[in-house]
Design a protein around this motif. Sequence first.
Motif, short mmCIF file in Angstrom:
data_model
loop_
_atom_site.label_atom_id
_atom_site.label_comp_id
_atom_site.label_asym_id
_atom_site.label_seq_id
_atom_site.Cartn_x
_atom_site.Cartn_y
_atom_site.Cartn_z
N ALA A 50 13.19 -6.93 -12.16
CA ALA A 50 12.42 -6.89 -10.92
C ALA A 50 12.65 -8.15 -10.11
N ALA A 51 12.76 -9.30 -10.77
CA ALA A 51 13.04 -10.54 -10.05
C ALA A 51 14.45 -10.53 -9.46
N GLN A 52 15.43 -10.00 -10.20
CA GLN A 52 16.80 -9.94 -9.70
C GLN A 52 16.92 -8.97 -8.53
N LEU A 53 16.08 -7.95 -8.50
CA LEU A 53 16.10 -6.99 -7.41
C LEU A 53 15.27 -7.45 -6.21
N GLY A 54 14.60 -8.60 -6.34
CA GLY A 54 13.81 -9.13 -5.24
C GLY A 54 12.43 -8.51 -5.12
N LEU A 55 11.93 -7.92 -6.19
CA LEU A 55 10.61 -7.29 -6.16
C LEU A 55 9.49 -8.26 -6.45
N THR A 56 9.82 -9.46 -6.91
CA THR A 56 8.82 -10.49 -7.18
C THR A 56 9.21 -11.76 -6.46
N ALA B 284 4.86 -1.63 -21.09
CA ALA B 284 4.52 -0.92 -19.87
C ALA B 284 3.55 -1.72 -19.00
N ASP B 285 2.68 -2.52 -19.62
CA ASP B 285 1.73 -3.30 -18.83
C ASP B 285 2.35 -4.52 -18.18
N ARG B 286 3.58 -4.87 -18.53
CA ARG B 286 4.27 -6.02 -17.93
C ARG B 286 5.38 -5.59 -16.97
N MET B 287 5.53 -4.32 -16.72
CA MET B 287 6.57 -3.85 -15.81
C MET B 287 6.14 -4.08 -14.36
N VAL B 288 7.11 -4.32 -13.50
CA VAL B 288 6.87 -4.52 -12.07
C VAL B 288 7.55 -3.38 -11.33
N LYS B 289 6.74 -2.52 -10.74
CA LYS B 289 7.23 -1.36 -9.99
C LYS B 289 8.23 -0.55 -10.80
N GLY B 290 7.96 -0.41 -12.10
CA GLY B 290 8.79 0.42 -12.97
C GLY B 290 9.97 -0.29 -13.59
N PHE B 291 10.19 -1.59 -13.30
CA PHE B 291 11.31 -2.35 -13.85
C PHE B 291 10.79 -3.45 -14.76
#
Length: 72
Positions: free
Chosen positions: A31-37, A19-26
């Motif tokens: 998260a990288a594939q969705l463009g969140l990082t 949970a501490d390594r999740m990015v915006k719930g992913f």
Amino acid sequence: MAVPVEMRRCPRCGHLTRADRMVKGFGRDCAAQLGLTARSVDTGHVGPDLFDLLAEEPADACDGWDRPADRA
């Protein structure tokens, strides 16, 4: 004694992720594939990419400047 870390499932792929390594719930890769990082994930691309195809444009291809309507 180690403190147990909370684990959650990534809503995209379903893998358990810390949970501490999740990015915006992913999870981080999703998260990288969705463009969140800003980081990208190696997706195993094989073959030419867009830049390779752009270099192969023939000399007589329309580039927008040789249209008859633009000459007037």
